[in-house]
Enzyme design. Structure first.
Site, PDB file in Angstrom:
ATOM      1  N   SER A 188       0.822  -1.203   0.000  1.00 19.66           N
ATOM      2  CA  SER A 188       0.000   0.000   0.000  1.00 19.66           C
ATOM      3  C   SER A 188       0.855   1.251   0.000  1.00 19.66           C
ATOM      4  O   SER A 188       1.952   1.272   0.587  1.00 19.66           O
ATOM      5  CB  SER A 188      -0.869  -0.013   1.261  1.00 19.66           C
ATOM      6  OG  SER A 188      -1.495   1.234   1.452  1.00 19.66           O
ATOM      7  N   TYR A 218      -2.516  -1.124  10.761  1.00 21.41           N
ATOM      8  CA  TYR A 218      -2.752  -1.649   9.408  1.00 21.41           C
ATOM      9  C   TYR A 218      -1.544  -1.358   8.519  1.00 21.41           C
ATOM     10  O   TYR A 218      -1.002  -2.247   7.863  1.00 21.41           O
ATOM     11  CB  TYR A 218      -4.026  -1.018   8.812  1.00 21.41           C
ATOM     12  CG  TYR A 218      -4.077  -1.114   7.308  1.00 21.41           C
ATOM     13  CD1 TYR A 218      -4.426  -2.296   6.688  1.00 21.41           C
ATOM     14  CD2 TYR A 218      -3.727  -0.019   6.507  1.00 21.41           C
ATOM     15  CE1 TYR A 218      -4.435  -2.392   5.297  1.00 21.41           C
ATOM     16  CE2 TYR A 218      -3.733  -0.104   5.134  1.00 21.41           C
ATOM     17  CZ  TYR A 218      -4.086  -1.290   4.531  1.00 21.41           C
ATOM     18  OH  TYR A 218      -4.077  -1.378   3.168  1.00 21.41           O
ATOM     19  N   LYS A 252       1.618  -3.738   6.633  1.00 24.18           N
ATOM     20  CA  LYS A 252       2.073  -3.715   5.237  1.00 24.18           C
ATOM     21  C   LYS A 252       3.592  -3.563   5.187  1.00 24.18           C
ATOM     22  O   LYS A 252       4.279  -4.246   4.409  1.00 24.18           O
ATOM     23  CB  LYS A 252       1.383  -2.587   4.463  1.00 24.18           C
ATOM     24  CG  LYS A 252      -0.115  -2.790   4.276  1.00 24.18           C
ATOM     25  CD  LYS A 252      -0.435  -4.047   3.484  1.00 24.18           C
ATOM     26  CE  LYS A 252      -1.908  -4.329   3.368  1.00 24.18           C
ATOM     27  NZ  LYS A 252      -2.213  -5.680   2.838  1.00 24.18           N
TER      28      LYS A 252
HETATM   29  C1  WQD Z   1      -9.505   9.356   0.508  1.00 23.22           C
HETATM   30  C2  WQD Z   1      -9.675  10.848   0.719  1.00 23.22           C
HETATM   31  C3  WQD Z   1     -10.103  11.466   3.009  1.00 23.22           C
HETATM   32  C4  WQD Z   1     -13.997   9.516   3.351  1.00 23.22           C
HETATM   33  C5  WQD Z   1      -6.950   4.421   2.894  1.00 23.22           C
HETATM   34  C6  WQD Z   1      -5.817   3.640   3.490  1.00 23.22           C
HETATM   35  C7  WQD Z   1      -5.009   3.018   2.393  1.00 23.22           C
HETATM   36  C8  WQD Z   1      -5.865   2.140   1.551  1.00 23.22           C
HETATM   37  C9  WQD Z   1      -7.056   2.889   1.037  1.00 23.22           C
HETATM   38  C10 WQD Z   1      -6.994   0.122   2.237  1.00 23.22           C
HETATM   39  C11 WQD Z   1      -8.969  11.372   1.974  1.00 23.22           C
HETATM   40  C12 WQD Z   1     -11.287  11.792   2.130  1.00 23.22           C
HETATM   41  C13 WQD Z   1     -12.791   9.990   2.871  1.00 23.22           C
HETATM   42  C14 WQD Z   1     -15.037  10.450   3.623  1.00 23.22           C
HETATM   43  C15 WQD Z   1     -13.587  12.232   2.913  1.00 23.22           C
HETATM   44  N1  WQD Z   1      -6.168   1.018   2.353  1.00 23.22           N
HETATM   45  N2  WQD Z   1     -12.565  11.302   2.658  1.00 23.22           N
HETATM   46  N3  WQD Z   1     -14.780  11.772   3.390  1.00 23.22           N
HETATM   47  O1  WQD Z   1      -7.278   7.380   3.547  1.00 23.22           O
HETATM   48  O2  WQD Z   1      -6.363   7.792   1.222  1.00 23.22           O
HETATM   49  O3  WQD Z   1      -6.432   5.499   2.120  1.00 23.22           O
HETATM   50  O4  WQD Z   1      -7.733   3.564   2.094  1.00 23.22           O
HETATM   51  O5  WQD Z   1      -7.645  -0.657   2.124  1.00 23.22           O
HETATM   52  O6  WQD Z   1      -3.980   2.301   2.938  1.00 23.22           O
HETATM   53  O7  WQD Z   1      -5.015   4.496   4.254  1.00 23.22           O
HETATM   54  O8  WQD Z   1      -8.523   6.549   1.472  1.00 23.22           O
HETATM   55  O9  WQD Z   1     -10.858   6.568   0.686  1.00 23.22           O
HETATM   56  O10 WQD Z   1     -10.408   6.730   3.174  1.00 23.22           O
HETATM   57  O11 WQD Z   1      -9.850   8.683   1.721  1.00 23.22           O
HETATM   58  O12 WQD Z   1     -13.414  13.449   2.740  1.00 23.22           O
HETATM   59  O13 WQD Z   1     -16.125  10.103   4.071  1.00 23.22           O
HETATM   60  O14 WQD Z   1     -11.063  11.108   0.928  1.00 23.22           O
HETATM   61  O15 WQD Z   1      -9.871  12.493   3.945  1.00 23.22           O
HETATM   62  O16 WQD Z   1      -8.478  12.623   1.673  1.00 23.22           O
HETATM   63  P1  WQD Z   1      -7.106   6.917   2.168  1.00 23.22           P
HETATM   64  P2  WQD Z   1      -9.988   7.062   1.794  1.00 23.22           P
END
Ligand code: WQD
Length: 345
Positions: free
Chosen positions: A131, A156, A160
């Protein structure tokens, strides 16, 4: 049971989101696949969806990769594999903070078992789901594979990093082993058939499932976590990669090892589109391409979020021979088509 050794791939966690899409692409590329999954965070309907897409049955074994005896007896002892793709892991960042031991136990034990049995049964190749979280917030962007890892800010993410290290050291010690770690950026979307996709349990933690559920009326509104970042529109920047493109990267990785093209026995590739997209841009594009509103409001930053990250994809493009092909708008159309399929809309 006999199987064609050079063509059979064990997909551990193959009923999950990325595992199911990868199974489809492997079969399309001429591989045979055996799916092993304990269905702890997946549904058997994903296997049925895969079978419908590829038009044939796919061997499925319900087994927990943490149970080495069952994995030996039901899986490695029954088939001969050219390669393993190891997706079987927990992935909820927030849950990993409150239940770290659950994450260390599951994600590390399952990997140790798979590597142990690969050695025992002479299975030479493994593709590992890593990741972009291993980079933390890089000082220089885009992140290349040589960008230093930073200590992950969740258990998590630590699993990784630890898994990458376990694989690297095991490959160094076992002369017939080869491994490729794929560092996924933000996988989104669904198969264009709308027969498989992401199926989060409960309230989605990730952005796109939250968007699609809001568009479907299941969630009242999307909370956008912060608009005061040092980015052009103030919201976070990410690299959103289509799940089918990501699935094809696994096929390329298996092919590279099976066909003895690896430059080194342990290799790492970033898998992303190589372009930053903001949260606000993504929401707007979703609304545009699907013609459906996504009610949203700005709220406080989410603890633990990095401000911006996207991938340098040169190594994946030039060395692995893989390119992201799907347009982001098409990816968001597929995500919406899948949500509608799931909800019967
Ligand atoms: C993306 C963007 C949030 C939800 C994570 C893990 C990574 C991978 C994928 C998994 C960010 C913003 C999100 C919401 C929002 N792991 N957001 N409102 O955090 O980049 O990555 O998931 O299986 O290892 O860290 O992904 O989709 O949670 O967020 O504004 O309700 O969307 O702040 O900027 P992230 P995400």
């Amino acid at each position: 049971m006999s199987s064609n050794k050079n063509k059979t791939v064990l997909v551990a966690g193959g009923a999950g989101y990325i595992g199911s899409h990868t199974t489809v692409e492997l079969i399309n590329a001429g591989y045979d696949v055996v799916i092993a999954d304990n269905l702890s965070n997946a549904d058997i309907s994903a296997v049925k969806g895969v079978e419908q897409i590829v038009g044939r049955s796919v061997p499925f074994i319900q087994v927990d990769c943490c149970d080495i005896d069952a994995l030996r007896r039901e899986v490695f002892g029954k088939y001969s594999f050219a390669s393993v793709i190891h997706f079987a892991a927990y992935k909820a960042v927030g849950e990993s903070v409150s239940e770290p031991l659950k994450y260390f136990r599951n994600n590390l034990q399952s990997l140790l078992n798979v590597l142990t049995l690969m050695k025992e049964f002479d299975v030479p190749n493994i593709v590992f789901s890593s990741s972009a979280t291993v980079y933390g917030q890089p000082e220089v962007l885009p992140a290349t594979e040589a960008t230093p890892r930073q200590r992950a800010n969740s258990p998590y993410g630590l699993t990784k990093q630890m898994s990458e290290d376990i694989i690297q050291d095991t490959v160094a010690a076992v002369p017939f082993f080869k491994a490729i770690a794929l560092r996924y950026f933000n996988p989104i979307g669904a198969h264009p058939s709308a027969l498989i996709g992401e199926l989060p349990k409960g309230v989605p933690a990730n952005l796109v499932p939250f968007i699609t559920q809001t568009a479907a009326g299941i969630r009242k509104e999307l909370s956008i976590f912060g608009d005061d970042y040092g980015t052009p529109d103030g919201s976070c920047l990410r690299d959103y990669i289509d799940v089918v493109d990501l699935a094809r990267a696994h096929v390329a990785a298996v092919g590279r090892m099976v066909e003895n093209q690896s430059a080194e026995r342990y290799e790492i590739f970033n898998i992303g589109i190589g372009r930053p997209v903001s949260v606000l841009e993504l929401v707007k594009l979703f609304e545009e391409v699907n013609g459906v509103p996504v009610p949203h409001k700005i709220v406080a930053r989410r603890p633990g979020d990095v401000e911006k990250i996207w991938a340098a994809t040169d190594k994946a493009n030039e060395v692995l021979g893989w390119h992201a092909e799907r347009e982001l708008g098409d990816t968001l159309r597929a995500a919406w088509a899948w949500e509608k399929h799931v909800r019967g809309l």
